[in-house]
Design a protein around this motif. Structure first.
Motif, PDB file in Angstrom:
ATOM      1  N   SER A   1       0.795  -1.235   0.000  1.00 25.32           N
ATOM      2  CA  SER A   1       0.000   0.000   0.000  1.00 25.32           C
ATOM      3  C   SER A   1       0.822   1.277   0.000  1.00 25.32           C
ATOM      4  CB  SER A   1      -0.952  -0.011   1.206  1.00 25.32           C
ATOM      5  OG  SER A   1      -1.801  -1.135   1.156  1.00 25.32           O
TER       6      SER A   1
ATOM      7  N   ALA B   1      -5.126  -1.417  -4.400  1.00 27.66           N
ATOM      8  CA  ALA B   1      -6.262  -0.530  -4.645  1.00 27.66           C
ATOM      9  C   ALA B   1      -7.590  -1.135  -4.218  1.00 27.66           C
ATOM     10  CB  ALA B   1      -6.325  -0.154  -6.124  1.00 27.66           C
TER      11      ALA B   1
ATOM     12  N   LYS C   1      -4.452   1.398   1.205  1.00 28.32           N
ATOM     13  CA  LYS C   1      -3.866   2.185   0.126  1.00 28.32           C
ATOM     14  C   LYS C   1      -4.502   3.564   0.065  1.00 28.32           C
ATOM     15  CE  LYS C   1      -3.822   3.657  -4.393  1.00 28.32           C
ATOM     16  NZ  LYS C   1      -4.698   4.616  -5.066  1.00 28.32           N
ATOM     17  N   TRP C   2      -5.821   3.619   0.166  1.00 33.75           N
ATOM     18  CA  TRP C   2      -6.537   4.892   0.071  1.00 33.75           C
ATOM     19  C   TRP C   2      -6.372   5.722   1.328  1.00 33.75           C
ATOM     20  CZ3 TRP C   2      -7.890   5.901  -4.695  1.00 33.75           C
ATOM     21  CH2 TRP C   2      -8.041   4.825  -5.575  1.00 33.75           C
TER      22      TRP C   2
ATOM     23  N   GLN D   1      -2.938   7.247   0.911  1.00 31.20           N
ATOM     24  CA  GLN D   1      -2.957   8.314  -0.087  1.00 31.20           C
ATOM     25  C   GLN D   1      -3.665   9.550   0.450  1.00 31.20           C
ATOM     26  OE1 GLN D   1      -3.662   7.147  -4.219  1.00 31.20           O
ATOM     27  NE2 GLN D   1      -5.134   8.812  -4.430  1.00 31.20           N
TER      28      GLN D   1
ATOM     29  N   GLU E   1      -7.223  12.246  -5.615  1.00 33.53           N
ATOM     30  CA  GLU E   1      -8.421  11.397  -5.723  1.00 33.53           C
ATOM     31  C   GLU E   1      -9.222  11.356  -4.416  1.00 33.53           C
ATOM     32  OE1 GLU E   1      -7.848   7.786  -8.593  1.00 33.53           O
ATOM     33  OE2 GLU E   1      -6.075   7.876  -7.299  1.00 33.53           O
ATOM     34  N   HIS E   2      -9.502  12.518  -3.861  1.00 36.31           N
ATOM     35  CA  HIS E   2     -10.253  12.552  -2.611  1.00 36.31           C
ATOM     36  C   HIS E   2     -11.617  11.885  -2.732  1.00 36.31           C
ATOM     37  CE1 HIS E   2      -7.773  16.078  -0.770  1.00 36.31           C
ATOM     38  NE2 HIS E   2      -7.281  14.896  -0.446  1.00 36.31           N
TER      39      HIS E   2
ATOM     40  N   THR F   1     -12.581   9.432  -4.739  1.00 35.01           N
ATOM     41  CA  THR F   1     -12.431   7.976  -4.775  1.00 35.01           C
ATOM     42  C   THR F   1     -12.028   7.440  -3.413  1.00 35.01           C
ATOM     43  OG1 THR F   1     -11.737   8.120  -7.091  1.00 35.01           O
ATOM     44  CG2 THR F   1     -11.268   6.067  -5.932  1.00 35.01           C
ATOM     45  N   THR F   2     -11.162   8.169  -2.726  1.00 35.38           N
ATOM     46  CA  THR F   2     -10.749   7.753  -1.384  1.00 35.38           C
ATOM     47  C   THR F   2     -11.953   7.644  -0.461  1.00 35.38           C
ATOM     48  OG1 THR F   2      -8.556   8.762  -1.612  1.00 35.38           O
ATOM     49  CG2 THR F   2      -9.354   8.380   0.625  1.00 35.38           C
TER      50      THR F   2
ATOM     51  N   VAL G   1     -14.252   4.616  -1.530  1.00 30.19           N
ATOM     52  CA  VAL G   1     -13.698   3.306  -1.198  1.00 30.19           C
ATOM     53  C   VAL G   1     -13.785   3.044   0.305  1.00 30.19           C
ATOM     54  CG1 VAL G   1     -11.604   1.904  -1.151  1.00 30.19           C
ATOM     55  CG2 VAL G   1     -12.179   3.221  -3.196  1.00 30.19           C
TER      56      VAL G   1
END
Length: 278
Positions: free
Chosen positions: A200, A218, A223-224, A227, A248-249, A251-252, A255
């Motif tokens: 990650s 991912a 991982k998120w 990030q 990619e807030h 998407t974070t 997820v």
């Protein structure tokens, strides 16, 4: 001779609901946590020790234009600290409590499962907040890692941390029925956590990992979470070094929320007070 007359059912005090019981359990869970010095020392010392080790080995190096390794690594170790106090610690603790018979006693007392989960989650929130405070203080004082200067970044830090804590806690509860004995839980959950850290981007620059590792990572929340933490502690220009070229807030958030929902659904269907039950 004195006689005692039972109160009619309609005037007896109603038993407390799941939420009050859960709130009361938070204090109990914190006391139990503090009574285990080994767990307290590990959860607070591990992130700090890892920061000191990697900071000493790679101190002064950069991972990109104007991005020091210490700054990059702080984000990863903050994320992995959240995972350790939520997913790893909760999963192992529940396996141990189930094996000792603690959960059976709670069931006999009529404790709602939701109250038990509230107690665990509250304990994780408090201890993780304290752990992160210690880690950020050491990073700032020992390695001059700049702390966010604007409210927007602290807001990002807060929602990423909260979603990470919730996801890790419910997933730790969800996985506990499947790991068998307490010894198996300790080995299995810890081993999985260590592998996930390497995948990650906790110990390495994520964009430099093999593509297949990135794809596997991912799928999982760490991982998120990592990030999201990088977006807090690194300058905006560092987003260009991410795989997608941005933080990619959205998407974070999606997820992490998805994993919270998945974890809750699994908990509802699989939580057991006893091993082998159901």
């Amino acid at each position: 001779m004195t006689t005692t007359t039972a109160l009619p059912a309609d005037v007896r005090p109603a038993p407390p609901g799941a939420l009050p019981i859960g709130v009361a359990r938070i204090a109990l869970e914190l006391r139990l946590y503090l009574r285990d010095p080994g767990q307290v020392v590990f959860s607070f010392a591990y992130p700090v020790i890892m920061l000191l080790i990697f900071g000493s080995v790679f101190g002064g190096q950069t991972t990109g234009p104007g991005v020091r390794f210490e700054d990059y690594f702080l984000a990863g170790i903050a994320a992995t600290g959240i995972m350790l106090t939520s997913f790893q610690a909760v999963g192992i603790a529940i396996a141990e409590e189930r094996e000792r018979g603690d959960l059976v006693r709670l069931q006999v007392l009529g404790t709602p499962p939701s109250s038990y989960v509230i107690g665990k989650a509250g304990q994780v929130v408090v201890t993780t907040a304290a752990q992160l405070a210690v880690l950020l203080t050491v990073a700032s004082l020992a390695y001059d890692v700049p702390m966010p200067a604007d409210a927007g970044r602290w807001f990002t830090f807060a929602w990423v941390a909260v979603l990470g804590i919730l996801a890790g806690t419910v997933l730790g509860i969800a996985v506990s029925p499947f790991v068998g004995s307490a010894r198996a839980a300790s080995a299995g959950i810890t081993g999985f956590s260590v592998v996930l850290q390497f995948f990650s981007g906790v110990f390495f620059v994520f964009a430099e990992l093999p593509a297949w590792m990135q794809q596997v990572a991912a799928v999982f929340p760490l991982k998120w979470l990592t990030q999201g933490m990088r977006s807090v502690f690194l300058p905006d220009r560092a987003a260009a070094g991410e795989v997608a070229g941005s933080w990619e807030h959205g998407t974070t958030a999606l997820v992490l929320v998805a994993w919270v929902i998945i974890g809750v659904m699994v908990c509802v269907r699989t939580f057991r007070w006893r091993r082998g039950e159901g």
